[in-house]
Structures are given as structure tokens and as C-alpha cells.
Design an enzyme around this catalytic site. Structure first.
Site, PDB file in Angstrom:
ATOM      1  N   GLU A   3       0.859  -1.200   0.000  1.00  0.00           N
ATOM      2  CA  GLU A   3       0.000   0.000   0.000  1.00  0.00           C
ATOM      3  C   GLU A   3       0.892   1.246   0.000  1.00  0.00           C
ATOM      4  OE1 GLU A   3      -3.410  -0.327   2.625  1.00  0.00           O
ATOM      5  OE2 GLU A   3      -3.448   1.854   2.848  1.00  0.00           O
ATOM      6  N   LYS A  31      -7.549  -1.688  11.381  1.00  0.00           N
ATOM      7  CA  LYS A  31      -6.843  -2.155  10.175  1.00  0.00           C
ATOM      8  C   LYS A  31      -5.689  -1.219   9.869  1.00  0.00           C
ATOM      9  CE  LYS A  31      -6.159  -2.446   5.482  1.00  0.00           C
ATOM     10  NZ  LYS A  31      -5.472  -1.502   4.605  1.00  0.00           N
ATOM     11  N   ASP A  82       5.150 -14.206  12.142  1.00  0.00           N
ATOM     12  CA  ASP A  82       3.858 -14.795  11.788  1.00  0.00           C
ATOM     13  C   ASP A  82       2.781 -13.714  11.955  1.00  0.00           C
ATOM     14  OD1 ASP A  82       1.454 -16.133  11.673  1.00  0.00           O
ATOM     15  OD2 ASP A  82       2.125 -17.834  12.866  1.00  0.00           O
ATOM     16  N   HIS A  95      -2.932   9.453  -0.713  1.00  0.00           N
ATOM     17  CA  HIS A  95      -3.028   8.155  -1.399  1.00  0.00           C
ATOM     18  C   HIS A  95      -2.887   8.329  -2.899  1.00  0.00           C
ATOM     19  CE1 HIS A  95      -4.900   4.713   1.075  1.00  0.00           C
ATOM     20  NE2 HIS A  95      -4.103   5.418   1.831  1.00  0.00           N
TER      21      HIS A  95
HETATM   22  C1  MEV Z   1      -6.117   2.267   4.947  1.00  0.00           C
HETATM   23  O1  MEV Z   1      -5.326   1.140   4.624  1.00  0.00           O
HETATM   24  C2  MEV Z   1      -6.187   2.483   6.422  1.00  0.00           C
HETATM   25  C3  MEV Z   1      -7.172   3.562   6.871  1.00  0.00           C
HETATM   26  O2  MEV Z   1      -8.465   3.264   6.352  1.00  0.00           O
HETATM   27  C4  MEV Z   1      -7.190   3.530   8.382  1.00  0.00           C
HETATM   28  C5  MEV Z   1      -8.258   4.397   9.006  1.00  0.00           C
HETATM   29  O3  MEV Z   1      -9.302   4.641   8.361  1.00  0.00           O
HETATM   30  O4  MEV Z   1      -8.059   4.761  10.169  1.00  0.00           O
HETATM   31  C6  MEV Z   1      -6.776   4.908   6.358  1.00  0.00           C
END
Ligand code: MEV
Length: 416
Positions: free
Chosen positions: A81, A268, A284, A382
């Protein structure tokens, strides 16, 4: 050593590698390890898994600027990413101005489980097993004498009666639960071997039948914590004062605390950083992921892994505590030269230190995501980075796309 490497991103790949090589005193083999074909060899890959076709490649990058417990770290991250390495470095630069991250790791106790069913009397079986605790621990340690010799091994044992604890539709079953210090290894094989070794004795003592003998990936006795405190002024953007950014970050944390749809995405983002270090260092990452998400739900509901608030002087305070069964030896680390080289870049002395680095990266990644989300939005950074990875125009060579003179423009957009 400093992890503050201004302009690192503007350099050609070879020059970046030369800097890291000098910083980390690489051998000739390590100098080539991240080049195509330089890492895991075909015959090693073939021995590692069944039906191997070859090796699969991903970019490895370096997050700069990290300071944790007053020590500088350059942090290897393997991830596809585009914005993850850049945003971690950016936030680490801000946090180091505020004294850096602090981190600590608890004791390292992993857990093994033996499931016992069909005991004639669960309570009596439990008592009999507990009375033989020392014998069972000794049996476990005899199965893995090297772990004991390294100062680790099976340390403690408990027997739980399931379904009496949380009544359900299953008949009672016993779980013999063993705490094992696996030193700098994650210890999956060690623990599985130990659980299999004690199983016959457990059956005999309990009068029941043993089914599962396996480690638990819920490593809540192997925790690591990171904290930071950032003066609001350091969070300011061109259009928003720091106090406003701070308050919005805290509101974003409130959103994740209140809503599972948001909490999963929030978490995430934290795991974006932790997984990238885990992959780079041959750890792992599925085990780390599984334990982390379970820990986020330890109070009954699935919550934010991080906590954000306001400190006594109006600073933004952040903390993250997670189970972190990180390893610096064993598993694929032993066979993968890329993982060993990534660990050499990190210069961690043991698994507990690696665990601290990983939670600090997770906290940085969360702050980076929240700061972007409450200000410009995530897409600006991004898309700038996605644009860089676009297919080249036929007239444009690789070198033209990646010239140092073009990079600063992209980085300026993210105020790096
Ligand atoms: C993207 O990989 C992760 C985000 O969605 C985390 C978040 O929304 O806090 C930007």
C-alpha cells in the site's frame, strides 16, 4: 545512529541501500539481499512449503525518524500500500520533536492448551491434574530441553473447566493451559511439541480423552505498549490550528470506540504498520493479527486498539497495548536471509524490543491515518502516491519516472 535521514526519499534506490548498508554494516550478501533474486533462494522456498512455484516479491521500504525509548530505529516495512511507509515516517518525525515514543513489553508467556473431554467428574479430574502440576511441567520441559536451557520453558499450568465458566450447550470439558516462556522465539512448534508430550499423562490422570493439543494465539500474557504525547501545535496543518486537529483526532477515536464498522477500519490502519514490520522480519503476521483483534474485543465489544486523549498541558496523548508474540529467532527467520537482514537493520537485541518497536509503529500509523482523515482526507496523499506507481507512458523510462527532482513535489503534498 540516527533514524533522521532527511531527503532519503529523494535518493535513487541504490543510494538509499548504500546508506542503510553503511549504517548497518552489511556484508556483500546482505547488500544484494533485497535485489530481485537476492533473498530467499529457490531451493529454500521449495523446502519451506509444498508445491512451491518460486518466490513472491513485494517492496521493502524504510520508515525513518522513529525514536522509541530515546533510541533511534530505522524500520523495515514490507507492504504494497503506497502511503504506509511515508505516513509512518511523517508522524515519527512529528513525535520525535515531542520526545519520541515510549514503549515497554511485559513478561513473555505464550499459552498452550490441551482439550480433555468425557471426564467422569470434571471437578475431580481438575483436582487430580492440579495435584500433578509439577510433573506435567517437567514432562513438557523434557520434550523441549533446549528451551529450558535458554532460560525459558514451561512455567505454569492451570486447568479450566469450560462451560461451567460460561454455560453453553456443550458438555463440560477441561482445558489444561500451560504458560511457556519461549524466549526470543514465537514458539509455536515448541509449545505444540510440549502439549503433545503431556497429552498421554493428562489422559491418564484425568480419566478423560484428549483431543486438541495446540498453542493459543491469544497471547495476552505477552503484551507490548507504546505511548506518545504530542503538543497540539505540532499537529497543525496549513489550514487548521493544532488544537482543532487534536480535538478532531479524539473525536475520530470516539467514533471507533462507538461503532464496530469504524473500529475495524481504524484497527486495520494500525495493523497496516505492524504487519509490514512483521512480514519484513519473518514474523507470523496471522498470529499477531488474530491476537490483536481478539484483544480489541476483550471487554465484550470490539473497540479501538488505541486510546487518544488530552494531557495536562493540552497535548494529544496516545497509547496502544497489544499482544505481541514477535520473534527474532526460529521459524522462517532462520531460513530467510531477507528477514535476517531486516532484523539487522532494526538492530533490536531481543524479541521484547522488537515487540516494542512494532506497537510504536502501530501507534504512529494510527495517528497518521487519523490526522489525514480529520484534515485533508485520506485520498490526497493516497492518490499522489498511486499516481507515482502508474503505468509508464511509452516514451518515459523508469529513470525519468523516478528522478529525485520529481519526488519532492509528491512529498511536499504530504508536508514531509
Ligand atoms: C487504509 O489502509 C487504512 C485507513 O483506512 C485507516 C483508518 O481509516 O483509520 C486509512
Amino acid at each position: 545512529m540516527t533514524s533522521r535521514l532527511p531527503g532519503f526519499y529523494t535518493l535513487p534506490v541504490e543510494e538509499r541501500m548504500r546508506i542503510i548498508s553503511n549504517l548497518c554494516d552489511f556484508s556483500a550478501e546482505e547488500d544484494r539481499v533485497f535485489e530481485p533474486g537476492g533473498g530467499l533462494a529457490m531451493d529454500q522456498a521449495d523446502k519451506m512449503i509444498e508445491n512451491a512455484l518460486g518466490v513472491f516479491t513485494l517492496p521493502i521500504g524504510i520508515a525513518t525518524n522513529f525514536q522509541i525509548n530515546q533510541c533511534d530505529y530505522v524500520i523495515p516495512m514490507v507492504v504494497e500500500e503506497p502511503s504506509i511507509v511515508a505516513s509512518a515516517s511523517n508522524v515519527a518525525r512529528i513525535v520525535r520533536k515531542a520526545g519520541g515514543f515510549t514503549a515497554q513489553a511485559s513478561q513473555r508467556r505464550m499459552v498452550g492448551q490441551v482439550q480433555v473431554v468425557n471426564c467422569p467428574d470434571s471437578a475431580q479430574s481438575r483436582t487430580r491434574l492440579m495435584n500433578r502440576k509439577q510433573d506435567l511441567l517437567e514432562l513438557a520441559n523434557q520434550a523441549q530441553p533446549k528451551m529450558k536451557a535458554r532460560g525459558g520453558g514451561a512455567l505454569d499450568l492451570d486447568v479450566r473447566i469450560l462451560n461451567q465458566e460460561s454455560p453453553g450447550s456443550w458438555p463440560d470439558m477441561l482445558v489444561v493451559q500451560v504458560a511457556v516462556d519461549t524466549r526470543d522465539a514465537m514458539g509455536a512448534n515448541v509449545i505444540d511439541t510440549m502439549m503433545e508430550a503431556i497429552a498421554p499423562a493428562v489422559e491418564k490422570i484425568s480419566g478423560g480423552a484428549v483431543y486438541l493439543r495446540i498453542l493459543s494465539n491469544y497471547t495476552d500474557q505477552c503484551l507490548a505498549q507504546a505511548r506518545c504525547a504530542v503538543p497540539a501545535a505540532l499537529l497543525a496543518t496549513e489550514t487548521l490550528p493544532g488544537e482543532e486537529v487534536r480535538d478532531r483526532i479524539i473525536a475520530a477515536y470516539g467514533f471507533a470506540e462507538s461503532d464496530v464498522y469504524r473500529a475495524v477500519t481504524h484497527n486495520k490502519g494500525i495493523m497496516n504498520g505492524i504487519d509490514a514490520v512483521a512480514v519484513a522480519t519473518g514474523n507470523d503476521w496471522r498470529a499477531i493479527e488474530a491476537g490483536a483483534h481478539a484483544y480489541a474485543a476483550r471487554n465484550g465489544g470490539y473497540r479501538s486498539m488505541t486510546q487518544w486523549g488530552i494531557g495536562p498541558n493540552g497535548e494529544l496523548t496516545g497509547s496502544l497495548e497489544l499482544p505481541m508474540p514477535a520473534a527474532t529467532v526460529g521459524g522462517s527467520i532462520a531460513v530467510n536471509p531477507s528477514a535476517r537482514t531486516a532484523l539487522k537493520i532494526l538492530k533490536v537485541s531481543d524479541a521484547a524490543e522488537l515487540a516494542q518497536v512494532m506497537v510504536a509503529v502501530g501507534l504512529a500509523q494510527n495517528l497518521a491515518a487519523l490526522r489525514a482523515l480529520v484534515t485533508d482526507g485520506i485520498q490526497k496523499g493516497h492518490m499522489a502516491l498511486h499516481a507515482r506507481a502508474r503505468t509508464p507512458a511509452p516514451s518515459e523510462s523508469h529513470d525519468q519516472r523516478y528522478t529525485p527532482t520529481r519526488r519532492p513535489k509528491l512529498m511536499e503534498m504530504r508536508r514531509l
